[in-house]
Design a protein around this motif. Sequence first.
Motif, PDB file in Angstrom:
ATOM      1  N   ILE A   1      -2.743  30.729  -9.977  1.00 39.94           N
ATOM      2  CA  ILE A   1      -3.312  30.751 -11.314  1.00 39.94           C
ATOM      3  C   ILE A   1      -2.937  32.052 -12.018  1.00 39.94           C
ATOM      4  N   LEU A   2      -2.568  31.952 -13.292  1.00 40.86           N
ATOM      5  CA  LEU A   2      -2.270  33.123 -14.114  1.00 40.86           C
ATOM      6  C   LEU A   2      -3.587  33.642 -14.679  1.00 40.86           C
ATOM      7  N   LEU A   3      -4.072  34.751 -14.132  1.00 44.28           N
ATOM      8  CA  LEU A   3      -5.375  35.292 -14.505  1.00 44.28           C
ATOM      9  C   LEU A   3      -5.272  36.198 -15.729  1.00 44.28           C
ATOM     10  N   PRO A   4      -6.364  36.358 -16.490  1.00 47.51           N
ATOM     11  CA  PRO A   4      -6.355  37.296 -17.618  1.00 47.51           C
ATOM     12  C   PRO A   4      -5.952  38.699 -17.160  1.00 47.51           C
ATOM     13  N   GLY A   5      -5.067  39.326 -17.918  1.00 50.63           N
ATOM     14  CA  GLY A   5      -4.607  40.672 -17.606  1.00 50.63           C
ATOM     15  C   GLY A   5      -3.417  40.743 -16.674  1.00 50.63           C
ATOM     16  N   GLU A   6      -2.979  39.614 -16.108  1.00 43.83           N
ATOM     17  CA  GLU A   6      -1.838  39.631 -15.188  1.00 43.83           C
ATOM     18  C   GLU A   6      -0.521  39.675 -15.951  1.00 43.83           C
ATOM     19  N   VAL A   7       0.451  40.402 -15.402  1.00 50.82           N
ATOM     20  CA  VAL A   7       1.787  40.487 -16.000  1.00 50.82           C
ATOM     21  C   VAL A   7       2.832  40.299 -14.908  1.00 50.82           C
ATOM     22  N   GLY A   8       4.019  39.821 -15.313  1.00 51.43           N
ATOM     23  CA  GLY A   8       5.140  39.729 -14.386  1.00 51.43           C
ATOM     24  C   GLY A   8       4.977  38.715 -13.283  1.00 51.43           C
ATOM     25  N   VAL A   9       4.247  37.624 -13.542  1.00 52.58           N
ATOM     26  CA  VAL A   9       4.034  36.585 -12.535  1.00 52.58           C
ATOM     27  C   VAL A   9       5.208  35.600 -12.571  1.00 52.58           C
ATOM     28  N   ALA A  10       5.771  35.278 -11.424  1.00 57.38           N
ATOM     29  CA  ALA A  10       6.909  34.361 -11.362  1.00 57.38           C
ATOM     30  C   ALA A  10       6.472  32.942 -11.709  1.00 57.38           C
ATOM     31  N   PHE A  11       7.279  32.264 -12.516  1.00 54.16           N
ATOM     32  CA  PHE A  11       7.033  30.849 -12.794  1.00 54.16           C
ATOM     33  C   PHE A  11       7.356  30.036 -11.539  1.00 54.16           C
ATOM     34  N   SER A  12       6.578  28.980 -11.311  1.00 55.24           N
ATOM     35  CA  SER A  12       6.836  28.069 -10.201  1.00 55.24           C
ATOM     36  C   SER A  12       7.639  26.869 -10.701  1.00 55.24           C
ATOM     37  N   ALA A  13       8.429  26.277  -9.806  1.00 53.14           N
ATOM     38  CA  ALA A  13       9.190  25.081 -10.174  1.00 53.14           C
ATOM     39  C   ALA A  13       8.233  23.934 -10.481  1.00 53.14           C
ATOM     40  N   PHE A  14       8.512  23.212 -11.549  1.00 58.06           N
ATOM     41  CA  PHE A  14       7.663  22.090 -11.938  1.00 58.06           C
ATOM     42  C   PHE A  14       7.924  20.884 -11.052  1.00 58.06           C
ATOM     43  N   ASP A  15       6.866  20.250 -10.588  1.00 56.35           N
ATOM     44  CA  ASP A  15       6.970  19.029  -9.796  1.00 56.35           C
ATOM     45  C   ASP A  15       6.977  17.843 -10.756  1.00 56.35           C
ATOM     46  N   ALA A  16       8.146  17.244 -10.969  1.00 55.62           N
ATOM     47  CA  ALA A  16       8.299  16.176 -11.959  1.00 55.62           C
ATOM     48  C   ALA A  16       7.411  14.970 -11.676  1.00 55.62           C
ATOM     49  N   SER A  17       7.008  14.775 -10.427  1.00 49.22           N
ATOM     50  CA  SER A  17       6.168  13.622 -10.097  1.00 49.22           C
ATOM     51  C   SER A  17       4.764  13.756 -10.683  1.00 49.22           C
ATOM     52  N   THR A  18       4.395  14.957 -11.148  1.00 46.95           N
ATOM     53  CA  THR A  18       3.063  15.169 -11.716  1.00 46.95           C
ATOM     54  C   THR A  18       3.081  15.196 -13.242  1.00 46.95           C
ATOM     55  N   ARG A  19       4.231  14.865 -13.874  1.00 49.57           N
ATOM     56  CA  ARG A  19       4.364  15.057 -15.320  1.00 49.57           C
ATOM     57  C   ARG A  19       3.341  14.264 -16.130  1.00 49.57           C
ATOM     58  N   GLY A  20       3.180  13.017 -15.835  1.00 48.90           N
ATOM     59  CA  GLY A  20       2.229  12.209 -16.587  1.00 48.90           C
ATOM     60  C   GLY A  20       2.788  11.691 -17.901  1.00 48.90           C
ATOM     61  N   VAL A  21       1.956  11.694 -18.954  1.00 53.07           N
ATOM     62  CA  VAL A  21       2.287  11.038 -20.225  1.00 53.07           C
ATOM     63  C   VAL A  21       2.187  12.030 -21.383  1.00 53.07           C
ATOM     64  N   GLN A  22       3.189  11.990 -22.280  1.00 56.86           N
ATOM     65  CA  GLN A  22       3.143  12.855 -23.455  1.00 56.86           C
ATOM     66  C   GLN A  22       2.105  12.338 -24.450  1.00 56.86           C
ATOM     67  N   LEU A  23       1.268  13.245 -24.957  1.00 57.45           N
ATOM     68  CA  LEU A  23       0.255  12.893 -25.945  1.00 57.45           C
ATOM     69  C   LEU A  23       0.652  13.284 -27.357  1.00 57.45           C
ATOM     70  N   ASP A  24       1.397  14.392 -27.494  1.00 54.42           N
ATOM     71  CA  ASP A  24       1.728  14.910 -28.816  1.00 54.42           C
ATOM     72  C   ASP A  24       2.901  15.870 -28.689  1.00 54.42           C
ATOM     73  N   SER A  25       3.621  16.087 -29.790  1.00 52.30           N
ATOM     74  CA  SER A  25       4.751  17.026 -29.763  1.00 52.30           C
ATOM     75  C   SER A  25       5.062  17.513 -31.171  1.00 52.30           C
ATOM     76  N   ILE A  26       5.697  18.684 -31.235  1.00 55.62           N
ATOM     77  CA  ILE A  26       6.137  19.263 -32.511  1.00 55.62           C
ATOM     78  C   ILE A  26       7.483  19.938 -32.293  1.00 55.62           C
ATOM     79  N   GLN A  27       8.408  19.748 -33.228  1.00 54.65           N
ATOM     80  CA  GLN A  27       9.611  20.576 -33.304  1.00 54.65           C
ATOM     81  C   GLN A  27       9.689  21.107 -34.722  1.00 54.65           C
TER      82      GLN A  27
END
Length: 233
Positions: free
Chosen positions: A25-51
Motif C-alpha cells: 500500500i502507498l501510505l501518506p508521506g511515502e516517496v520513491g515506492v516502486a510500481f508493481s506489475a499489473f495483473d491483467a486478470s484483475t482488470r474488470g470493467v471500465q466505468l468511465d474515461s476521459i481524454q
Amino acid sequence: MKRLGFVVLASTIAITAAAPASATILLPGEVGVAFSAFDASTRGVQLDSIQSGTTGATTYSGFLRSAVYRNTLGTLDFYYQVAITAINFGDEVYNLTSAGFFGYSVEALVDGTDFDGVGFFTAANNPNTQGPAGSTTTASRNGSGSVLRADFGANGLEGVGQTSATYIFRTNATDYDLGGTFTTQDGSVAQRANFQPTSLVPEPATWGMMLLGFGMVAGAVRYRRRSRKIVYA
C-alpha cells in the motif's frame, strides 16, 4: 431467526472475501515506492474515461488519458497515461499527479501494454524501459494522502510521439465523481478536472464489528422471545 443469522453471516463473509486483499500500500508521506506489475486478470470493467488536451501547458502539448475501472475485487482502479505530440527542445514532462484520495488505501501498479485495443490507451512508447523490472518511475503520496504522484525519472517524456506507461492506482473505493484533478508538468503545468473516489469498502475490522453488532441484535431478539414465553406460560 437462526435462518436470518445464517444469511447475515454468509453475506458478511462473502463481502469480506470480495474486499481488496492485503498488498503493498502507498501510505501518506511515502516517496520513491516502486510500481508493481499489473495483473491483467484483475482488470474488470471500465466505468468511465476521459481524454483531453494539455490545457494550461505552454512548453508541451499532447493528451491526458484517464479512466475508472471496477476491478474483479469489486473496488475501483484509477488509470493515467500521458502522450506527447509536441514539446520544446530541452524540456521534459517528468511526473503526473492526481487528487483527491484522502482517506483511501492505494496500491501503485503499472501496465505498459495496449490493453484496451481500439480505446485511447496505447502501449508505452518511450526510449527507456517502462515495465516494473528496470523502470525508473516511482510512486509517491503527499502527507495528507490526498495527492498521488508518478515520478518518471529516466522515463520522462521529452520527444514527439512519446507515451508513458499507464499508471494504475488501486483503491478501496466503490464510487467516484469528477471532483479530482489530473496534472502533468515540466517547465509548465497542464491540469484538468478528473475522477476521484467518493465512498469506500469497510475494512475487515469494520465488517467484524458489524458482524458482532448483528449477533448482539439476534441475541437480544432471542432473549425477548424467551422472556415472553416465561411471562405468559
